[in-house]
Design a protein around this motif. Structure first.
Motif, PDB file in Angstrom:
ATOM      1  N   THR A   3       0.850  -1.184   0.000  1.00  0.00           N
ATOM      2  CA  THR A   3       0.000   0.000   0.000  1.00  0.00           C
ATOM      3  C   THR A   3       0.885   1.233   0.000  1.00  0.00           C
ATOM      4  OG1 THR A   3      -0.095   0.046   2.407  1.00  0.00           O
ATOM      5  CG2 THR A   3      -1.833  -1.158   1.275  1.00  0.00           C
ATOM      6  N   ILE A   4       0.423   2.253  -0.690  1.00  0.00           N
ATOM      7  CA  ILE A   4       1.170   3.505  -0.789  1.00  0.00           C
ATOM      8  C   ILE A   4       0.286   4.612  -0.218  1.00  0.00           C
ATOM      9  CG2 ILE A   4       2.202   5.186  -2.351  1.00  0.00           C
ATOM     10  CD1 ILE A   4       2.741   2.932  -4.293  1.00  0.00           C
ATOM     11  N   ASN A   5       0.821   5.364   0.701  1.00  0.00           N
ATOM     12  CA  ASN A   5       0.104   6.493   1.259  1.00  0.00           C
ATOM     13  C   ASN A   5       0.009   7.573   0.183  1.00  0.00           C
ATOM     14  OD1 ASN A   5      -0.733   8.778   2.640  1.00  0.00           O
ATOM     15  ND2 ASN A   5       0.434   8.254   4.461  1.00  0.00           N
ATOM     16  N   LEU A   6      -1.206   8.022  -0.107  1.00  0.00           N
ATOM     17  CA  LEU A   6      -1.419   9.002  -1.165  1.00  0.00           C
ATOM     18  C   LEU A   6      -0.693  10.312  -0.882  1.00  0.00           C
ATOM     19  CD1 LEU A   6      -2.824   9.658  -3.810  1.00  0.00           C
ATOM     20  CD2 LEU A   6      -4.812  10.366  -2.498  1.00  0.00           C
ATOM     21  N   GLY A   7      -0.674  10.727   0.376  1.00  0.00           N
ATOM     22  CA  GLY A   7       0.023  11.965   0.727  1.00  0.00           C
ATOM     23  C   GLY A   7       1.514  11.873   0.458  1.00  0.00           C
ATOM     24  N   VAL A   8       2.117  10.741   0.801  1.00  0.00           N
ATOM     25  CA  VAL A   8       3.546  10.545   0.556  1.00  0.00           C
ATOM     26  C   VAL A   8       3.828  10.512  -0.940  1.00  0.00           C
ATOM     27  CG1 VAL A   8       5.479   8.957   0.853  1.00  0.00           C
ATOM     28  CG2 VAL A   8       3.914   9.363   2.750  1.00  0.00           C
ATOM     29  N   LEU A   9       2.979   9.826  -1.687  1.00  0.00           N
ATOM     30  CA  LEU A   9       3.155   9.750  -3.139  1.00  0.00           C
ATOM     31  C   LEU A   9       3.073  11.146  -3.768  1.00  0.00           C
ATOM     32  CD1 LEU A   9       3.457   8.078  -5.723  1.00  0.00           C
ATOM     33  CD2 LEU A   9       0.973   7.862  -5.755  1.00  0.00           C
ATOM     34  N   LEU A  10       2.080  11.936  -3.368  1.00  0.00           N
ATOM     35  CA  LEU A  10       1.955  13.284  -3.918  1.00  0.00           C
ATOM     36  C   LEU A  10       3.138  14.159  -3.518  1.00  0.00           C
ATOM     37  CD1 LEU A  10      -1.854  13.982  -3.495  1.00  0.00           C
ATOM     38  CD2 LEU A  10      -0.605  13.658  -5.627  1.00  0.00           C
ATOM     39  N   ALA A  11       3.628  14.012  -2.289  1.00  0.00           N
ATOM     40  CA  ALA A  11       4.784  14.795  -1.847  1.00  0.00           C
ATOM     41  C   ALA A  11       6.021  14.459  -2.677  1.00  0.00           C
ATOM     42  CB  ALA A  11       5.049  14.540  -0.365  1.00  0.00           C
ATOM     43  N   VAL A  12       6.229  13.189  -2.969  1.00  0.00           N
ATOM     44  CA  VAL A  12       7.365  12.781  -3.794  1.00  0.00           C
ATOM     45  C   VAL A  12       7.230  13.365  -5.199  1.00  0.00           C
ATOM     46  CG1 VAL A  12       8.468  10.788  -4.894  1.00  0.00           C
ATOM     47  CG2 VAL A  12       7.874  10.703  -2.473  1.00  0.00           C
ATOM     48  N   ILE A  13       6.024  13.311  -5.755  1.00  0.00           N
ATOM     49  CA  ILE A  13       5.800  13.868  -7.095  1.00  0.00           C
ATOM     50  C   ILE A  13       6.083  15.366  -7.105  1.00  0.00           C
ATOM     51  CG2 ILE A  13       4.024  14.360  -8.819  1.00  0.00           C
ATOM     52  CD1 ILE A  13       2.791  11.623  -8.096  1.00  0.00           C
ATOM     53  N   VAL A  14       5.633  16.083  -6.079  1.00  0.00           N
ATOM     54  CA  VAL A  14       5.869  17.527  -6.005  1.00  0.00           C
ATOM     55  C   VAL A  14       7.363  17.819  -5.936  1.00  0.00           C
ATOM     56  CG1 VAL A  14       5.602  19.552  -4.509  1.00  0.00           C
ATOM     57  CG2 VAL A  14       3.627  18.117  -5.024  1.00  0.00           C
ATOM     58  N   LEU A  38      -2.171  21.441  -4.649  1.00  0.00           N
ATOM     59  CA  LEU A  38      -3.475  21.629  -4.014  1.00  0.00           C
ATOM     60  C   LEU A  38      -4.066  20.296  -3.568  1.00  0.00           C
ATOM     61  CD1 LEU A  38      -5.067  24.363  -6.286  1.00  0.00           C
ATOM     62  CD2 LEU A  38      -4.315  24.606  -3.924  1.00  0.00           C
ATOM     63  N   ALA A  39      -3.926  19.269  -4.393  1.00  0.00           N
ATOM     64  CA  ALA A  39      -4.417  17.941  -4.012  1.00  0.00           C
ATOM     65  C   ALA A  39      -3.675  17.437  -2.779  1.00  0.00           C
ATOM     66  CB  ALA A  39      -4.249  16.970  -5.178  1.00  0.00           C
ATOM     67  N   LEU A  40      -2.384  17.675  -2.718  1.00  0.00           N
ATOM     68  CA  LEU A  40      -1.600  17.284  -1.541  1.00  0.00           C
ATOM     69  C   LEU A  40      -2.117  17.998  -0.299  1.00  0.00           C
ATOM     70  CD1 LEU A  40       0.805  15.840  -0.226  1.00  0.00           C
ATOM     71  CD2 LEU A  40       2.223  17.784  -0.906  1.00  0.00           C
ATOM     72  N   GLY A  41      -2.417  19.279  -0.437  1.00  0.00           N
ATOM     73  CA  GLY A  41      -2.964  20.028   0.688  1.00  0.00           C
ATOM     74  C   GLY A  41      -4.292  19.480   1.162  1.00  0.00           C
ATOM     75  N   VAL A  42      -5.154  19.104   0.233  1.00  0.00           N
ATOM     76  CA  VAL A  42      -6.458  18.548   0.591  1.00  0.00           C
ATOM     77  C   VAL A  42      -6.291  17.195   1.270  1.00  0.00           C
ATOM     78  CG1 VAL A  42      -8.584  17.604  -0.389  1.00  0.00           C
ATOM     79  CG2 VAL A  42      -7.731  19.813  -1.166  1.00  0.00           C
ATOM     80  N   VAL A  43      -5.324  16.416   0.819  1.00  0.00           N
ATOM     81  CA  VAL A  43      -5.111  15.081   1.396  1.00  0.00           C
ATOM     82  C   VAL A  43      -4.555  15.170   2.815  1.00  0.00           C
ATOM     83  CG1 VAL A  43      -3.695  12.998   1.193  1.00  0.00           C
ATOM     84  CG2 VAL A  43      -4.891  13.875  -0.800  1.00  0.00           C
ATOM     85  N   ILE A  44      -3.608  16.074   3.062  1.00  0.00           N
ATOM     86  CA  ILE A  44      -2.991  16.111   4.392  1.00  0.00           C
ATOM     87  C   ILE A  44      -3.711  17.021   5.374  1.00  0.00           C
ATOM     88  CG2 ILE A  44      -0.708  15.559   3.494  1.00  0.00           C
ATOM     89  CD1 ILE A  44       0.080  18.473   4.090  1.00  0.00           C
ATOM     90  N   GLY A  50      -1.262  17.505   9.131  1.00  0.00           N
ATOM     91  CA  GLY A  50      -1.832  18.705   8.519  1.00  0.00           C
ATOM     92  C   GLY A  50      -2.293  19.704   9.555  1.00  0.00           C
ATOM     93  N   GLN A  51      -2.901  19.216  10.635  1.00  0.00           N
ATOM     94  CA  GLN A  51      -3.344  20.101  11.709  1.00  0.00           C
ATOM     95  C   GLN A  51      -2.147  20.745  12.408  1.00  0.00           C
ATOM     96  OE1 GLN A  51      -6.566  20.971  12.273  1.00  0.00           O
ATOM     97  NE2 GLN A  51      -6.907  19.812  10.405  1.00  0.00           N
ATOM     98  N   GLY A  52      -1.060  19.989  12.566  1.00  0.00           N
ATOM     99  CA  GLY A  52       0.154  20.538  13.161  1.00  0.00           C
ATOM    100  C   GLY A  52       0.754  21.633  12.298  1.00  0.00           C
TER     101      GLY A  52
END
Length: 69
Positions: A3-14, A38-44, A50-52
């Motif tokens: 399984t791949i965490n979507l937030g981690v995947l988007l961060a790597v792509i960015v 923006l998608a990364l922001g919505v995911v985290i 994200g709250q931190g």
């Protein structure tokens, strides 16, 4: 099962997209990068991380506002 965490995947792509030189980017390429960020922001955003980040940025903005008075 992998399984791949979507937030981690988007961060790597960015990170990979932002490492490219600015001159070699087209307008569509820049727009795609903005959409991915923006998608990364919505995911985290709803996560504890994200709250931190939101709390930290709020304190930073408050400190900057207070220091300018």
């Amino acid at each position: 099962m992998l399984t791949i965490n979507l937030g981690v995947l988007l961060a790597v792509i960015v990170v990979l997209r932002l490492r490219r030189r600015t001159q070699s980017r087209s307008r569509n390429d820049e727009k795609l990068t903005v959409v991915i960020v923006l998608a990364l922001g919505v995911v985290i955003a709803p996560t504890p991380v994200g709250q931190g980040i939101l709390e930290f940025l709020g304190q930073l903005a408050s400190g900057i506002t207070d220091s300018s008075r």
